[in-house]
Design an enzyme around this catalytic site. Structure first.
Site, short mmCIF file in Angstrom:
data_model
loop_
_atom_site.label_atom_id
_atom_site.label_comp_id
_atom_site.label_asym_id
_atom_site.label_seq_id
_atom_site.Cartn_x
_atom_site.Cartn_y
_atom_site.Cartn_z
N GLU A 129 -7.83 -7.44 5.70
CA GLU A 129 -7.07 -8.39 4.96
C GLU A 129 -6.21 -9.34 6.07
O GLU A 129 -5.96 -10.49 6.13
CB GLU A 129 -6.11 -7.86 4.13
CG GLU A 129 -6.76 -7.46 2.96
CD GLU A 129 -5.89 -6.57 2.11
OE1 GLU A 129 -4.69 -6.18 2.27
OE2 GLU A 129 -6.75 -5.69 1.09
N TYR A 166 0.87 -1.16 0.07
CA TYR A 166 0.06 -0.18 0.00
C TYR A 166 0.88 1.32 -0.08
O TYR A 166 0.55 2.41 -0.48
CB TYR A 166 -0.84 -0.12 1.36
CG TYR A 166 -2.03 -1.06 1.04
CD1 TYR A 166 -3.46 -0.44 0.36
CD2 TYR A 166 -2.14 -2.09 1.49
CE1 TYR A 166 -4.33 -1.62 0.11
CE2 TYR A 166 -3.03 -3.12 1.32
CZ TYR A 166 -3.98 -2.74 0.78
OH TYR A 166 -5.26 -3.55 0.40
#
Length: 389
Positions: A140, A98
């Protein structure tokens, strides 16, 4: 969720960002793959990148998330986030990735919008990004924990290969020696399958599990469509080893006890529906179930025997098969049409197939009184439903 100053800035700049989001995502992926070519080679779907569908899906999700933050400041769009997180988890996405995305996405925004990206604008959209990214990381993390801490892909041996139709093959696989045990899955989920192609690239695709939950092997069915599917059809035989993820996906039955259900599919979208029917049989589901499927012809209807067999084992089932040609007695000719099909009050519907099919069925269901919240869908490939909204 979004601070008041940032909310005001995002609201003021959303039209400009929205108008340029397609160019922004195109620049983003160019920058990303220039800096990290291994991501395109070994993680991202090269076919979707070439077709531009992944860019459309990313643009749609960013715009939808920002709009939701403005319209519903006290809520999080968990349904959209869950769908993305399940796909990321099946690929083994890590929190560090990310940061990489953030670097190249914001560089692309600055390139496209230029001087319009003031420090205030950059800070506001940075807040939007990290709200979305951190939410996905948290989901996640939970998904990885629920899978027993098994992250990424592991080796599985092909123990059976079944030709279903001219363009669909079913593979049954089990863990190789020393690999993970066969964990249970929820009907409707998928696995990521990784292969090494002729040019050395390691490409990953998702395939719905089409067998019954609880079996000692995993089963997935592959339509001949795209470079990974072509590789599986042409080269993978019994005894070969594939890489598989743990099961993921949020198109699952949930608490279906005593609820009327409608399972509607078209083409290879039949795969999660067969698994759902198998699970309903195993659970002793007694409420009405309506099974709807559309295909080019009976010969093209993959897993048809399983489709019919599981449906017949339920006590209250109506089956409606539509074929564009060669329809047999008891089936219908043409595209799926719910006109004349009784949809019980309180029905929960599950859809899987091409987007035009699902949009048409969803519209017909709503017209028949099914609540939009009770209509669930699975998209094979990038989710363009948001991009077209």
């Amino acid at each position: 969720m979004l601070s008041e100053p940032s909310a005001a800035t995002v609201r003021a700049t959303l039209p400009a960002v929205g108008a340029a989001i397609g160019e922004i995502t195109e620049r983003f992926y160019t920058r990303l793959f220039d800096a990290h070519p291994e991501l395109l080679r070994n993680l991202f779907n090269r076919g979707n990148q070439a077709a531009g569908t992944q860019r459309q899906a990313l643009a749609g999700s960013i715009a939808a998330f920002a709009t939701h933050l403005l319209d519903h400041p006290d809520q999080r769009p968990d349904a959209m986030l869950s769908r993305i997180a399940h796909k990321h988890a099946s690929l083994g996405v890590t929190p560090a990735q990310y940061d990489i995305v953030h670097e190249h996405l914001f560089a692309a925004i600055a390139e496209v919008l230029g001087e319009a990206v003031t420090p205030e604008v950059a800070a506001a959209w940075d807040e939007v990004y990290w709200l979305m990214a951190n939410a996905l990381v948290a989901i996640e993390k939970r998904l990885y924990e629920e899978s027993g801490g098994l992250q990424g892909l592991r080796p599985w041996e092909v123990v059976e290969r079944v030709v279903e139709t001219a363009d669909v093959v079913t593979f049954r696989v089990r863990p190789v020696d020393g690999g993970p045990t066969v964990r249970g899955f929820r009907a409707g989920q998928y696995v990521s399958v990784g292969v090494t192609l002729a040019d050395g690239a390691r490409q990953i695709r998702q395939y719905s599990l089409s067998g019954a939950p609880g079996e000692s092997v995993r089963q997935f069915s592959v339509k001949l469509d795209g470079e990974v599917s072509r590789h599986l059809h042409a080269h993978v035989r019994v005894g070969d080893v594939l890489e598989l993820s743990e099961p993921y996906g949020d198109l699952v039955l949930g608490d279906a006890a005593e609820r009327p259900l409608l399972l509607a599919s078209a083409g290879i979208g039949v795969t999660p529906m067969v698994a759902m029917l198998a699970a309903l049989v195993a659970d002793g589901h007694s409420a009405p179930v309506t099974v709807v499927h559309g295909d080019r012809s009976p010969a093209d209807h993959a897993l048809r025997t399983d489709h019919e067999t599981y449906a017949a084992k339920l006590p209250d089932t109506a089956v409606h098969f539509f074929y564009e040609r060669d329809a047999e007695p008891g089936t219908r000719t043409g595209l799926v049409d719910l006109a004349g099909i009784e949809v019980a009050a309180g029905t929960r519907a599950y859809l899987c197939g091409p987007l035009p099919f699902m949009r048409a069925v969803r519209t017909q269901l709503i017209e028949q009184g099914v609540a939009p919240a009770d209509i669930h869908y699975e998209v094979f490939g990038p989710d363009l439903w948001l991009a077209a909204a």
